[in-house]
Design an enzyme around this catalytic site. Sequence first.
Site, PDB file in Angstrom:
ATOM      1  N   HIS A 299      41.317  52.788  33.906  1.00  0.00           N
ATOM      2  CA  HIS A 299      41.393  51.971  35.128  1.00  0.00           C
ATOM      3  C   HIS A 299      42.614  51.062  35.093  1.00  0.00           C
ATOM      4  CE1 HIS A 299      38.937  49.820  38.451  1.00  0.00           C
ATOM      5  NE2 HIS A 299      40.232  49.640  38.630  1.00  0.00           N
TER       6      HIS A 299
ATOM      7  N   HIS B 174      46.396  49.902  37.387  1.00  0.00           N
ATOM      8  CA  HIS B 174      47.196  49.941  38.621  1.00  0.00           C
ATOM      9  C   HIS B 174      48.661  49.807  38.220  1.00  0.00           C
ATOM     10  CE1 HIS B 174      43.666  49.320  41.305  1.00  0.00           C
ATOM     11  NE2 HIS B 174      43.192  48.652  40.265  1.00  0.00           N
TER      12      HIS B 174
ATOM     13  N   ASN C 141      45.544  53.272  44.834  1.00  0.00           N
ATOM     14  CA  ASN C 141      45.884  52.335  45.932  1.00  0.00           C
ATOM     15  C   ASN C 141      47.352  51.920  45.881  1.00  0.00           C
ATOM     16  OD1 ASN C 141      45.440  50.838  43.588  1.00  0.00           O
ATOM     17  ND2 ASN C 141      44.647  49.066  44.678  1.00  0.00           N
TER      18      ASN C 141
ATOM     19  N   ASP D 237      39.251  52.975  44.750  1.00  0.00           N
ATOM     20  CA  ASP D 237      39.266  51.670  44.078  1.00  0.00           C
ATOM     21  C   ASP D 237      40.089  50.611  44.798  1.00  0.00           C
ATOM     22  OD1 ASP D 237      38.688  49.821  41.929  1.00  0.00           O
ATOM     23  OD2 ASP D 237      40.811  50.007  41.459  1.00  0.00           O
TER      24      ASP D 237
ATOM     25  N   HIS E   8      34.300  48.569  36.842  1.00  0.00           N
ATOM     26  CA  HIS E   8      34.286  47.119  36.541  1.00  0.00           C
ATOM     27  C   HIS E   8      33.005  46.367  36.937  1.00  0.00           C
ATOM     28  CE1 HIS E   8      35.550  47.217  40.681  1.00  0.00           C
ATOM     29  NE2 HIS E   8      36.820  47.351  40.441  1.00  0.00           N
TER      30      HIS E   8
ATOM     31  N   ASP F 110      41.299  47.399  34.206  1.00  0.00           N
ATOM     32  CA  ASP F 110      41.635  47.059  35.594  1.00  0.00           C
ATOM     33  C   ASP F 110      42.951  46.265  35.638  1.00  0.00           C
ATOM     34  OD1 ASP F 110      41.611  46.861  38.334  1.00  0.00           O
ATOM     35  OD2 ASP F 110      39.918  45.486  38.449  1.00  0.00           O
TER      36      ASP F 110
ATOM     37  N   PHE G  79      43.874  39.502  44.712  1.00  0.00           N
ATOM     38  CA  PHE G  79      42.962  39.644  43.569  1.00  0.00           C
ATOM     39  C   PHE G  79      43.660  40.445  42.476  1.00  0.00           C
ATOM     40  CE2 PHE G  79      40.002  39.316  47.195  1.00  0.00           C
ATOM     41  CZ  PHE G  79      39.039  38.442  46.710  1.00  0.00           C
ATOM     42  N   GLY G  80      43.347  40.154  41.225  1.00  0.00           N
ATOM     43  CA  GLY G  80      43.804  41.025  40.149  1.00  0.00           C
ATOM     44  C   GLY G  80      44.508  40.289  39.041  1.00  0.00           C
TER      45      GLY G  80
END
Lengths: 429, 315
Positions: A58, A60, A92, A150, A230, A303, A321-322
């Site tokens: 997971h 990005h 994404n 996601d 998550h 994540d 977010f993140g």
Amino acid sequence: MNHSLHITGGRVIDPANGIDEIRDINVRDGILVHEKSPHAEVIDATGKVVSPGLIDIHVHFREPGQSHKETIATGARCAAFGGFTTVVCMPNTSPVADSPSTIAWIQERAATTACVNVFCTGAITRGLAGEEMSPIGALAQAGVVALTDDGRCIQNHGVMRRAVEYARQFGLPVMDHCQEATLSADGVMNEGEWSTRLGLPGWPGLAEDLIVARNILLAEETGHPIHCQHISSARSVRLLREARLRGVPITAEACPHHISLTDERLKTFDTNFKVNPPLRTPADIDAIIAGIADGTISILASDHAPHATYEKEVEFDQAPFGMLGLETELAVFLEILLHQRKALTLPQIITLLTVNPAKLLRLDRGTLSVGAPADITILDPDHSWTYDRNDSPSLSRNTPFHEFALRGRALTTIVGGKVVWDLESGFRS
Amino acid sequence: MNWQHKDLCALADHTAQELMTILDTATAFKGVGERNLKKVPALRGKTLVNFFIEPSTRTRISFELAAMRLSADVVNISASASSLEKGETLLDTARNLEALRADLIVIRHKSAGSARFLADRLNASVINAGDGAHEHPTQGLLDAFTIREKLGHIEGVRVAIVGDILFSRVARSNIQLLTKLGAKVTLVGPPTLVPASFSPLGVEIAHSIDEVLEESDVINLLRIQHERQRKEYFPGVGEYSARFGLTKKRARRLKENCLIMHPGPMNRGVEIDSAVADGKGSVILDQVTNGLAVRVAVLYLCSGGAPMASSATDQ
């Protein structure tokens, strides 16, 4: 590639083969082999642990489209820095990874720029809009290892059901970010005492629980695996435990921040602690750790979600977010699960970072079997260090773990038989 | 007596002693406000920017008058007049104000934490004039000031705060200050607007106004905010008014000396009957007057002014 390694004296932990003993590991031409080659480079792993290369399903990496936050190259370096040899990218991006051409672009980019193995997921629905199915068959042919929307969660249960049924013919697991949108609404942090104190809109655990329950029912109905990403809420863990005991094909993952940080951290309105799903309560942390310990949650993941400093330096409710994760992931898991809580043994933790994710996504990785690709992580579970975000290879700096004292760290990361990073000398290229 | 901070972002950040310092200094300044010559030179040569990104009349004018009382120069900026509408970030806009040598920035903003966000990044003093549903520190202070002025003390006083607590920054600042100073606070409203998550803040919760009428020394009625689309939280103004409005009939059950407060603007006939708002026990306009004294004290202290003693202290 004509290169050999001889890793000697280390404690080899290879859960896929039930091995936990001092032994040597040999590599030739990128493959694990029985015998030492005559001119092999010798790596002394005495006193260290030799593990199959760690896998994070997971992350990005923001390419294509948001390469100011991270690129596949810099994201891969974060992975290597953290001891990860294989990562799975979320779709994404911009454009969304919902077509074979975008998947091909990412694969090409990974092949030419990434220092670790990069696998792709494809979007379940076009544009992550939650309405029309992506060309799932074509995505499967292009080589995606799973489907997920996601960052979004398909709210229409009919759409989700059909997508899971359709994915089944290709054997592609469906992974879901569990968030019921009418309950999470405009929430930016956990709903509870701290959202009440801070006057910030709450995103209750209930919004996750409801979708976890939906996914359990859909997995049971269709007989096709669904993976809940998550997990952040205690009640979700309970639902998953009950379902797995009944044999429902449902799995779940936990992230470092959800077992180490609570919503109280938001009291300074520091957007580096803003993440989706949000940091929750000590009781949620206890439940997630219990779920990891008893096998309810069988996969650990980061994540890893980079955002530029200028994007995070805004009003709390406006910030994305993140948080970053790969660089500190192994250390936080070891610090919390092994050292502080003593909830799992080191071989158990390695299982959740190697065999289990490989099994879910049917990757030929996560093992030190002879003949397998030589992805190896040498680590020291007791190495004490203090993380400095400025040491990160990421293009972003949005970590919640800056200046955290941690125990446990990767020392050497080997991908396809080549040392790509080690603590002493850094990156090899 | 001490105050060592350049900013006032949240009453939650400060000790009871620090908050009493503000109230005492405000008492001293209130005396100044009653004189013919209302101005003192404490902030002469300083520049205050009223940076109001959410509409406000009363609070903005109160801060403006407070700055004038201290002889500061004042500039008012609203969202539509700022570059925020052109896509500039809050931080960049604030840095520009600082580059123009603003000494104090009074900010009202719809996002919780926005005052703190600027305070952590600017050398200028940042005063929170309301940040989302988080805090409205000077409103909390002026409410406590009014209670102390009228009842002589705050410790042990029973205060009921009635209304849309969940979305109220006034309620949060009141809760922080009053509980620190020893008052007994009860929050009153439907469960959707007064969720159980307020309990850890050291308050009681009641879901009927009738439960608190006889015992309260202070009833603080909050505005029900139509504009923020509360339809999911209660069925409508009529039902709200029937269950939680301070009607004339209910007002008769209050203690003889019970104070009736409202931070304004009022919805007459919704949370409060018109006659009650104008009647005995109403200190609603005293709150406005006291707000000025409190804001003078806050601007003065955050600019490094020495705390002032007052004779009206009770502790």
